[in-house]
Design a protein around this motif. Structure first.
Motif, PDB file in Angstrom:
ATOM      1  N   LEU A 334       0.813  -1.221   0.000  1.00  0.00           N
ATOM      2  CA  LEU A 334       0.000   0.000   0.000  1.00  0.00           C
ATOM      3  C   LEU A 334       0.842   1.265   0.000  1.00  0.00           C
ATOM      4  O   LEU A 334       0.412   2.288  -0.521  1.00  0.00           O
ATOM      5  N   GLU A 335       2.032   1.203   0.601  1.00  0.00           N
ATOM      6  CA  GLU A 335       2.902   2.374   0.710  1.00  0.00           C
ATOM      7  C   GLU A 335       3.965   2.304  -0.385  1.00  0.00           C
ATOM      8  O   GLU A 335       4.784   1.385  -0.415  1.00  0.00           O
ATOM      9  N   SER A 467      -1.113   8.467  -2.365  1.00  0.00           N
ATOM     10  CA  SER A 467      -0.929   7.167  -1.722  1.00  0.00           C
ATOM     11  C   SER A 467       0.248   7.157  -0.747  1.00  0.00           C
ATOM     12  O   SER A 467       0.376   6.228   0.044  1.00  0.00           O
ATOM     13  N   HIS A 485      -5.896   7.959   0.498  1.00  0.00           N
ATOM     14  CA  HIS A 485      -5.177   6.888  -0.173  1.00  0.00           C
ATOM     15  C   HIS A 485      -6.087   6.276  -1.237  1.00  0.00           C
ATOM     16  O   HIS A 485      -7.310   6.294  -1.118  1.00  0.00           O
ATOM     17  N   LEU A 486      -5.476   5.704  -2.256  1.00  0.00           N
ATOM     18  CA  LEU A 486      -6.250   5.059  -3.327  1.00  0.00           C
ATOM     19  C   LEU A 486      -7.232   4.032  -2.777  1.00  0.00           C
ATOM     20  O   LEU A 486      -8.371   3.926  -3.266  1.00  0.00           O
TER      21      LEU A 486
END
Length: 513
Positions: A334-335, A467, A485-486
């Motif tokens: 995610l990051e 993101s 965030h997306l």
């Protein structure tokens, strides 16, 4: 894979920066390269014009990739100049603060040209440190404003990786002196976040009382004008495991890598990612260490030049992932900076090459994986119309590795969504850089080149998408807007009653002129 020791950095009083005995940081002594530069060993072979330094082996050859084309020196430094390179040059217009200037300083240091007597006695220096005190001072100045955006790796004609060169340069420095307390603290932030949770209420007052923030700056070097991260009341991985959704047939399995920041600062991001992946018909495994300890990719330690600690972190994560990699499961991150650590810098850490190669092939940002599924006609998400405009800021590493193409394609699948792309360089936060008192003003100037004005110009009910954890923090402090965030946007596009922030959510933080 051989066991790797868990790592914990010591804490001590601020300002601790005393010299260390030669060789105290590692068995190979201070002149040994800390990263694996063997991929560059053959560079310049047979090339009479290759300006390869006399020392530094593959490290020196990696610095020699720069041919002085000055593509890193954008003249205007605003949205009219596309690309990332080079954020520090854009705000200083100083050759030393560009990829070209840093590469030149490295070559000169490795050739002894910055030392008294020039290159005399170079052959006898094989057992000496890579550079002397005069060269170290020049390199410290050259690397000071480098934010490790990795733009040069993509945009430089020869692909100079200044972020990696910077990490090695810092690692050489820490062989001559103990890293300051603040450096060690930020390098070990993933370990400290759970320890800071009991102080969560007190940390809020630091942002509310200016005199407390100023006192904190004097004691720790963390900028008073910078807000602190907001710790979640409960980490995501301490919550009950999400219940898998019923599937018509056997579900494909993936591993969600919940990074330290999503776990401790933004658990709603990990929560939204699970919802989206389950809606895509996937069975989601959450990665946890067998001993219950923290898992980290090593990004914060690597960026600080603490290579041994980065290696320990990355090796421990690789061990935890090994069964999933052997089972062929995709690893979804995610990051962006954590994901690129596992795709790129992990190759420099001298970890088992077979495991590293396997990881590189199976690790994806969420948007990359979902687009791959879409292209293979395996993605059937029940999209709902989301009649909003979203302004997208790409993290530097998304730009440097070309993953924004996947985000563009995925956002194009959401009905009703109008997408505006912010043409910007680095946001300026760059992990710990934006927290450092001496760099806060430079951090904000980078943000003011394009990103922050674009965010302020967005309509109040428009969405801002970023993101990167650091990017969202910079947007909150510099423009008073809450970026999402997306994963949160995608969850809203699957929900009958989408919930996303509207308009300015916070007042901009005070910034230094």
């Amino acid at each position: 894979m051989a066991d790797l020791p868990s790592m914990e950095l010591p804490m001590g009083p601020p300002g601790m920066d005393e010299p260390m005995p030669p060789g105290a940081c590692g068995p190979a002594g201070p002149s040994a390269l800390q990263l694996d530069w063997s991929a560059h060993d053959a560079y310049g072979q047979g090339d009479a014009y290759a300006a390869v330094p006399g020392r530094g082996e593959g490290f020196g050859k990696a610095a020699s990739l720069c041919i002085g084309s000055r593509q890193c020196q954008k003249a205007r430094g605003d949205a009219g100049d596309k690309g990332l390179m080079c954020p520090s040059f854009r705000i200083t217009q100083d050759d030393l603060h560009s990829t070209r200037g840093r590469a030149a300083a490295l070559r000169e240091a490795l050739d002894g040209e910055l030392a008294p007597g020039g290159t005399a006695g170079l052959a006898a220096a094989a057992t000496s440190p890579l550079w002397d005190a005069a060269a170290a001072q020049r390199l410290d100045a050259a690397m000071e404003l480098c934010v490790a955006c990795k733009g040069c790796k993509r945009e430089c004609p020869n692909g100079v990786d200044m972020a990696a060169l910077r990490a090695e340069t810092l690692a050489q420095r820490w062989h001559r002196q103990r890293p300051p307390w603040r450096t060690r603290f930020f390098a070990a932030l993933p370990l400290h976040l759970p320890r800071l949770r009991p102080l969560r209420s007190l940390l809020v007052w630091r942002d509310r009382l200016p005199w407390v923030a100023r006192l904190g700056e004097r004691l720790t070097g963390i900028a008073a004008a910078r807000s602190l991260p907001r710790l979640a009341a409960r980490p995501f991985l301490d919550r009950p495991t999400p219940t898998p959704l019923p599937q018509a047939g056997p579900a494909r399995e993936v591993v969600l890598l919940v990074d330290c920041f999503a776990n401790h600062l933004d658990p709603e991001v990990a929560e939204a990612a699970v919802v989206v992946l389950q809606a895509a018909g996937l069975r989601v495994h959450l990665l946890r260490a067998a001993d219950g300890g923290a898992l980290c990719c090593g990004r914060t330690a690597f960026s600080a030049g603490l290579v041994d600690e980065a290696r320990a972190h990355a090796g421990r994560l690789l061990q935890a992932l090994e069964p999933h990699l052997d089972a062929g499961r995709a690893v979804i991150g995610l990051e962006p900076s954590c994901l690129t650590m596992l795709r790129d810098e992990v190759h420099l850490l001298r970890l088992p090459p077979g495991s590293v190669k396997k990881l590189e092939r199976q690790v994806f940002l969420m948007e990359e994986f979902l687009v791959r599924e879409h292209d293979a006609r395996r993605l059937a998400l029940p999209w709902r119309a989301l009649e909003r405009t979203v302004h997208v800021h790409g993290h530097c590493h998304q730009k440097a590795f070309g993953t924004l193409k996947a985000m563009r394609k995925l956002l194009g699948l959401v009905p009703g969504l109008q997408v505006q792309w912010i043409e910007s360089s680095c946001c300026g936060m760059a992990g710990s850089f934006g927290y450092e008192a001496e760099h806060h003003a430079a951090s904000m100037r980078m943000g003011e080149l394009a990103l922050l004005p674009a965010v302020r110009a967005a309509a109040p009910d428009d969405l801002i998408l970023a993101s990167g954890t650091s990017c969202r923090h910079q947007i909150r402090d510099g423009a008073g807007r809450e970026a999402v965030h997306l994963a949160l946007l995608l969850r809203a596009a699957l929900s009958p009653s989408p919930s996303l922030p509207d308009g300015p959510a916070v007042a901009p933080a005070a910034v230094s002129p």
